[in-house]
Design an enzyme around this catalytic site. Structure first.
Site, PDB file in Angstrom:
ATOM      1  N   LYS A 295       0.883  -1.171   0.000  1.00 55.25           N
ATOM      2  CA  LYS A 295       0.000   0.000   0.000  1.00 55.25           C
ATOM      3  C   LYS A 295       0.912   1.209   0.000  1.00 55.25           C
ATOM      4  CE  LYS A 295      -3.012   2.752   2.816  1.00 55.25           C
ATOM      5  NZ  LYS A 295      -3.626   2.936   4.143  1.00 55.25           N
TER       6      LYS A 295
ATOM      7  N   GLY B  61     -10.669   7.988   6.012  1.00 58.86           N
ATOM      8  CA  GLY B  61     -11.708   8.981   6.259  1.00 58.86           C
ATOM      9  C   GLY B  61     -13.066   8.417   6.618  1.00 58.86           C
TER      10      GLY B  61
ATOM     11  N   THR C 219      -9.076   3.558  11.891  1.00 57.20           N
ATOM     12  CA  THR C 219      -9.398   4.348  13.077  1.00 57.20           C
ATOM     13  C   THR C 219     -10.845   4.154  13.527  1.00 57.20           C
ATOM     14  OG1 THR C 219      -7.818   5.980  12.254  1.00 57.20           O
ATOM     15  CG2 THR C 219      -9.240   6.663  14.062  1.00 57.20           C
TER      16      THR C 219
END
Lengths: 256, 66
Positions: free
Chosen positions: A96, A185, A207
């Site tokens: 990534k 996000g 997250t």
């Protein structure tokens, strides 16, 4: 069926492994998510420290494919060297690729990203580029050899969801055959479902799960949202209208 | 000679990267990756990778990531 560099994943939910309250909670979250991939990273290790090995043992026990990242890299050289180190440590040519261009938003540097992607692809890597939803940048990344694209939904860790719905829809429409993952996000499962409803092939979450009050429960909620969003996309959603249209037939309605 | 390892100064006698890892007490059977002066050095090339005074060595291991 979606193939990521020839591999079909067990799930369209990719899960990050950072910021969990404990290794046990991380393991629990990965299992409850049924994650198709887990992302991992590299950091400095002092002599005598076993932290890295302990983490690697935990990841191997989960038996989920790993996707190493180049998080924290700001230049082509840093990213390329980190990718080469990751390939040796994790034993995979998947990477990534993150090349950060701006510190407040952690926005990808698309120019450096394309250059690093070209170098790594020529070196045999299978690159998953973390990018903005820029169409021209996407074209350049594909030309550089990328066969997967990973546009951001919003800045990393912000939880704001899909900031540019128009841009993400346009990207999906321009490259209908390229496997695409919305990365970064996403804050709540409805954001993930929305990405899947747009036709994205997978989402990458970290997250939003790790910082939830109950990460394992949230992981499961994301798994359900990803599945629901994918089913909805395949079922072909209705088109939006600006005006109301009665759902109950008006033919035969009494005049009172 | 002075070598910078993970941004910390070390005064070592090791002449190559493999000897440096040994001198500093790293477990070379563990999963670590090395770079010298910003360039990756594969595990198989550590013994033949000579170090110079002031070399910047990075030694990385797996950790959590997003």
């Amino acid at each position: 069926m979606t193939l990521f560099y020839g591999t079909e994943l067990a799930s369209r939910l990719m899960l990050g492994t950072a910021q969990y309250p404990s290794p046990e909670i991380l393991s629990d979250a990965v299992r409850r998510a049924g994650a198709g991939v887990v992302t991992v990273s590299l950091r400095r290790e002092a002599a005598g420290s076993r932290a890295g090995q302990a983490f690697w043992t935990l990841i191997r026990e989960l038996d989920v494919p790993v996707l190493p990242n180049t998080a924290g890299c700001h230049t082509v050289r840093e990213a390329v060297t980190t990718a080469q180190m990751a390939r040796e440590v994790f034993g995979t040519d998947w990477i990534k690729l993150e090349v950060i261009g701006e510190s407040d938003t952690l926005q990808p540097d698309m120019f450096a990203l394309v250059e690093a992607a070209r170098i790594l692809t020529e070196d045999g890597f299978r690159v998953f580029p973390y990018m903005t939803e820029d169409l021209v940048g996407a074209e350049r990344l594909l030309r550089a050899g990328c066969e997967v694209l990973m546009p951001w939904g919003a800045p990393i860790g912000s939880g704001k969801g899909l900031n540019n719905l128009f841009g993400l829809r346009a990207l999906r429409a321009h490259f209908p055959d390229v496997p695409m993952v919305v990365d970064a996000g996403i804050g709540v499962p409805s954001h993930a479902a929305q990405a899947m409803e747009l036709g994205y092939d997978a989402v990458l979450i970290n997250t939003a799960v790790a910082k939830a009050g109950n990460p394992a429960e949230m992981a499961r909620a994301f798994a359900m949202a990803v599945e629901a969003g994918r089913m909805a996309y395949i079922a072909d959603p209705m088109e939006e209208r600006d005006m109301a249209v009665p759902s109950t037939p008006v033919i035969g309605q009494a005049v009172l | 000679m002075q070598i910078l390892v993970n941004d910390k100064h070390h005064d070592v006698t090791a002449a190559n990267l493999a000897a440096l890892l040994d001198e500093l007490g790293y477990d070379v059977t563990a999963r670590i990756a090395t770079a010298v002066d910003g360039c990756f050095v594969a595990a198989g090339r550590r013994a033949t990778h000579s170090l110079h005074d002031g070399a910047r060595v990075e030694i990385l291991a797996p950790m959590q990531g997003g």
